[in-house]
Motif scaffolding. Structure first.
Motif, mmCIF file in Angstrom:
data_model
loop_
_atom_site.group_PDB
_atom_site.id
_atom_site.type_symbol
_atom_site.label_atom_id
_atom_site.label_comp_id
_atom_site.label_asym_id
_atom_site.label_seq_id
_atom_site.Cartn_x
_atom_site.Cartn_y
_atom_site.Cartn_z
ATOM 1 N N ILE A 197 0.840 -1.202 0.000
ATOM 2 C CA ILE A 197 0.000 0.000 0.000
ATOM 3 C C ILE A 197 0.874 1.251 0.000
ATOM 4 N N GLN A 198 2.014 1.172 0.683
ATOM 5 C CA GLN A 198 2.920 2.315 0.697
ATOM 6 C C GLN A 198 3.459 2.594 -0.711
ATOM 7 N N ASN A 199 3.814 1.499 -1.436
ATOM 8 C CA ASN A 199 4.294 1.666 -2.823
ATOM 9 C C ASN A 199 3.229 2.322 -3.682
ATOM 10 N N ALA A 200 1.975 1.851 -3.491
ATOM 11 C CA ALA A 200 0.872 2.405 -4.280
ATOM 12 C C ALA A 200 0.702 3.893 -3.955
ATOM 13 N N THR A 201 0.833 4.234 -2.663
ATOM 14 C CA THR A 201 0.684 5.643 -2.264
ATOM 15 C C THR A 201 1.764 6.484 -2.937
ATOM 16 N N GLN A 202 2.989 5.905 -2.975
ATOM 17 C CA GLN A 202 4.095 6.642 -3.576
ATOM 18 C C GLN A 202 3.821 6.908 -5.060
ATOM 19 N N LYS A 203 3.257 5.871 -5.738
ATOM 20 C CA LYS A 203 2.946 6.017 -7.167
ATOM 21 C C LYS A 203 1.944 7.148 -7.360
ATOM 22 N N ILE A 204 0.943 7.171 -6.473
ATOM 23 C CA ILE A 204 -0.084 8.215 -6.596
ATOM 24 C C ILE A 204 0.553 9.587 -6.357
ATOM 25 N N THR A 205 1.466 9.644 -5.351
ATOM 26 C CA THR A 205 2.157 10.907 -5.075
ATOM 27 C C THR A 205 2.892 11.397 -6.316
ATOM 28 N N GLN A 206 3.429 10.425 -7.092
ATOM 29 C CA GLN A 206 4.165 10.820 -8.301
ATOM 30 C C GLN A 206 3.230 11.065 -9.485
ATOM 31 N N GLY A 207 1.937 10.983 -9.238
ATOM 32 C CA GLY A 207 0.975 11.337 -10.295
ATOM 33 C C GLY A 207 0.484 10.169 -11.134
ATOM 34 N N SER A 208 0.894 8.933 -10.767
ATOM 35 C CA SER A 208 0.422 7.796 -11.563
ATOM 36 C C SER A 208 -0.657 7.051 -10.779
ATOM 37 N N PHE A 209 -1.809 6.901 -11.404
ATOM 38 C CA PHE A 209 -2.921 6.228 -10.712
ATOM 39 C C PHE A 209 -3.047 4.778 -11.123
ATOM 40 N N ASP A 210 -2.139 4.363 -12.009
ATOM 41 C CA ASP A 210 -2.202 2.996 -12.491
ATOM 42 C C ASP A 210 -1.549 2.087 -11.462
ATOM 43 N N ILE A 211 -2.151 1.986 -10.291
ATOM 44 C CA ILE A 211 -1.521 1.208 -9.221
ATOM 45 C C ILE A 211 -1.904 -0.259 -9.371
ATOM 46 N N ASP A 212 -0.945 -1.106 -9.013
ATOM 47 C CA ASP A 212 -1.169 -2.532 -9.203
ATOM 48 C C ASP A 212 -1.081 -3.214 -7.848
ATOM 49 N N ILE A 213 -2.229 -3.390 -7.210
ATOM 50 C CA ILE A 213 -2.218 -4.038 -5.892
ATOM 51 C C ILE A 213 -2.264 -5.547 -6.093
ATOM 52 N N ASP A 214 -1.377 -6.229 -5.376
ATOM 53 C CA ASP A 214 -1.257 -7.668 -5.513
ATOM 54 C C ASP A 214 -2.604 -8.371 -5.319
ATOM 55 N N GLU A 215 -2.887 -9.345 -6.208
ATOM 56 C CA GLU A 215 -4.188 -10.024 -6.145
ATOM 57 C C GLU A 215 -4.401 -10.732 -4.810
ATOM 58 N N SER A 216 -3.303 -11.321 -4.286
ATOM 59 C CA SER A 216 -3.449 -12.049 -3.021
ATOM 60 C C SER A 216 -3.894 -11.103 -1.900
ATOM 61 N N LEU A 217 -3.472 -9.862 -1.993
ATOM 62 C CA LEU A 217 -3.864 -8.880 -0.980
ATOM 63 C C LEU A 217 -5.318 -8.450 -1.177
ATOM 64 N N LEU A 218 -5.704 -8.291 -2.444
ATOM 65 C CA LEU A 218 -7.086 -7.858 -2.729
ATOM 66 C C LEU A 218 -8.094 -8.879 -2.237
ATOM 67 N N TYR A 219 -7.706 -10.162 -2.314
ATOM 68 C CA TYR A 219 -8.642 -11.222 -1.917
ATOM 69 C C TYR A 219 -8.513 -11.596 -0.443
ATOM 70 N N ARG A 220 -7.632 -10.910 0.276
ATOM 71 C CA ARG A 220 -7.477 -11.235 1.706
ATOM 72 C C ARG A 220 -8.756 -10.882 2.437
ATOM 73 N N SER A 221 -9.123 -11.738 3.375
ATOM 74 C CA SER A 221 -10.430 -11.532 4.004
ATOM 75 C C SER A 221 -10.333 -10.780 5.334
ATOM 76 N N ASP A 222 -9.174 -10.139 5.577
ATOM 77 C CA ASP A 222 -9.069 -9.415 6.853
ATOM 78 C C ASP A 222 -9.064 -7.902 6.620
ATOM 79 N N GLU A 223 -8.702 -7.157 7.657
ATOM 80 C CA GLU A 223 -8.745 -5.702 7.582
ATOM 81 C C GLU A 223 -7.803 -5.157 6.507
ATOM 82 N N PHE A 224 -6.682 -5.868 6.256
ATOM 83 C CA PHE A 224 -5.778 -5.398 5.212
ATOM 84 C C PHE A 224 -6.398 -5.558 3.829
ATOM 85 N N GLY A 225 -7.191 -6.637 3.666
ATOM 86 C CA GLY A 225 -7.936 -6.818 2.417
ATOM 87 C C GLY A 225 -8.889 -5.648 2.222
#
Ligand SMILES: Nc1ncnc2c1ncn2[C@@H]1O[C@H](COP(=O)(O)OP(=O)(O)O)[C@@H](O)[C@H]1O
Ligand SMILES: [Mg+2]
Length: 462
Positions: A197-225
């Motif tokens: 998530i920190q990497n994604a935030t950094q990308k957004i800070t640099q003006g790129s919204f094409d963030i690629d969040i890992d699929e395993s994280l997206l499907y996680r069923s906890d608060e981080f998901g």
């Protein structure tokens, strides 16, 4: 990015929060730890408490030596030998005759572990208590006799010299290693998603919204998901908003260029008659464009709207149609509406502007003599709440199926509309949609039969 938007809480088959995962991991780890320490501890203690083979042989040899002397019936020699052994091993030694006097039954070695009969003395093959400070007396049967060699275990034969070191290592070492492993696993489980998530935030800070969040994280069923999914949705929304603003600025500059060029041409032209009237017309157009764009941008960005007014929709539609009839000099608007229809917690200006845009479009894009029918009815939604359904249908040339959603985008105009001299800038329906949504309503367009366009508006009563 699309996958981010479609994933939400309900798409995840089962949910397990971070707390339950941590709880389960720590409980299991504690059980394994306790079990491991006790199993390994007991095993090592048992191994450590046996007299070594070498010492056992030495003791057995002593018994053989005694056996020789007993055979020869040389008691004096036996006494001497015993004294020598005492001195040699620095311990207590004696020869004991045992005569078990069992009246019924016999000794059960399972029950009398380490005791060959009921007299004092321990078998050399059984473990020694490592925690007792004194050395036990061993009893070694002297072969071919009724006697036993009784000898207090010499200190140098005592087993378990390393027992305390080993014991401490097991009871401290195991927990230290196992807890370190568990901590590492938990750390990775928590830190990895944070890093993504920190990497994604950094990308957004640099003006790129094409963030690629890992699929395993997206499907996680906890608060981080949850966090990663809402983060993804947020990035997509921000990207859409920014692109929309960029597009809006591009479109306005484009739309302003045309009247400015026209004004220049008018001023440059040889024929100077009626200049002021034509320039005024162009400036009026530009002013309308700027006002509409400002309203649109305000509606795009501001979510809060004063929703306190009660509106009689019948009165509102009546007066809008009256004005429109007069302006377009047409008398073909048919109103199928009740005598009164009051809605609450709404905004008069928003609803009025929305209706006006649609009625004016209907008049603008249809020919004289084709009917425009406005109907209104009360409906009930699936959740039982009451709402008003208003349809505004014309019999003009309509728009093609593929544009039915696009006509609500800012600056979108079907080509045929662009050609018309009277046409606006394509902002009317974009404004209408946002005005309706601002008062918690909805709007969509569908084809009318046999021809023409219908706008359906739903507004809540409360
Ligand atoms: N009643 C209608 N019949 C046919 N086309 C329509 C109608 N209403 C809207 N449209 C189409 O939708 C486009 C967008 O409408 P709108 O946002 O009001 O922009 P504008 O009227 O300024 O062109 C119009 O340009 C026109 O092509
Ligand atoms: Mg319009």
């Amino acid at each position: 990015m699309d996958k981010v938007i479609t994933l939400n809480q309900t798409n995840i088959p089962f949910r397990s929060g971070l707390f339950s995962r941590l709880y389960l991991t720590l409980t299991l780890a504690s059980i394994v730890l306790i079990w491991l320490v006790s199993i390994v501890g007991n095993y090592t203690e048992e191994k450590q408490s046996l007299i070594s083979k070498e010492h056992r042989n030495t003791l057995l040899n002593y018994a053989l030596e005694a056996s020789d002397l007993i055979d020869k019936n040389n008691i004096d020699q036996l006494k001497k030998w015993t004294e020598n052994l005492k001195r040699k091993e620095d311990t207590w030694v004696a020869i004991l005759k045992t005569e078990p006097k069992w009246l019924v039954g016999n000794i059960d070695t399972d029950i009398f572990q380490g005791i060959s009969d009921l007299t004092i003395g321990r078998d050399i093959n059984y473990p020694i208590h490592l925690n007792f400070s004194y050395n036990p007396v061993m009893k070694i049967p002297i072969p071919d006799s009724q006697y036993n060699l009784m000898i207090q275990l010499p200190q140098h034969m005592r087993p378990g010299a390393y027992w305390h070191v080993l014991n401490t290592t097991i009871r401290l070492g195991f927990p230290i290693i196992l807890i370190a492993i568990i901590c590492f696993i938990i750390y990775r489980h928590i830190i990895n998603p944070l890093k993504i998530i920190q990497n994604a935030t950094q990308k957004i800070t640099q003006g790129s919204f094409d963030i690629d969040i890992d699929e395993s994280l997206l499907y996680r069923s906890d608060e981080f998901g949850d966090l990663s999914r809402s983060f993804g949705t947020m990035a997509t929304r921000i990207e859409v908003l920014i692109n929309r603003q960029r597009q809006l600025i591009q479109d306005i500059s484009h739309e302003l260029r045309t009247p400015i060029t026209r004004i220049k041409l008018i001023l440059d032209s040889e024929i100077k008659t009626d200049i002021s009237h034509r320039v005024e017309q162009e400036i009026d157009g530009m002013q309308r464009l700027l006002e509409d764009t400002l309203t649109l941008s305000w509606l795009n960005n501001e979510k809060t709207k004063v929703l306190k007014e009660s509106i009689d929709l019948t009165l509102l539609l009546d007066s809008i149609c009256e004005d429109a009839r007069f302006e377009f000099s047409r008398d073909d608007i048919v109103l199928n509406i009740p005598d009164s229809c009051i809605i609450h917690n709404s905004n008069h200006r928003s609803v009025g502007q929305a209706f006006e845009n649609i009625v004016r479009n209907a008049l603008k894009y249809t020919n004289q003599g084709t009917q425009i029918v406005i109907s209104m009815s009360a409906e009930r939604s699936s959740d039982k709440s009451k709402y008003v359904n208003i349809s505004i249908c014309d019999h003009g040339f309509g728009v093609e199926e593929q544009y039915l959603e696009e006509i609500f985008e800012p600056f979108f105009q079907v080509d045929s509309a662009r050609d018309k001299s009277q046409s606006g800038f394509g902002l009317g329906l974009a404004l209408t949609k946002r005005q309706i949504e601002a008062v918690r309503g909805s709007i969509y367009a569908r084809k009318n039969t046999p021809s023409g366009l219908c706008f359906i508006i739903n507004l809540p009563y409360q």
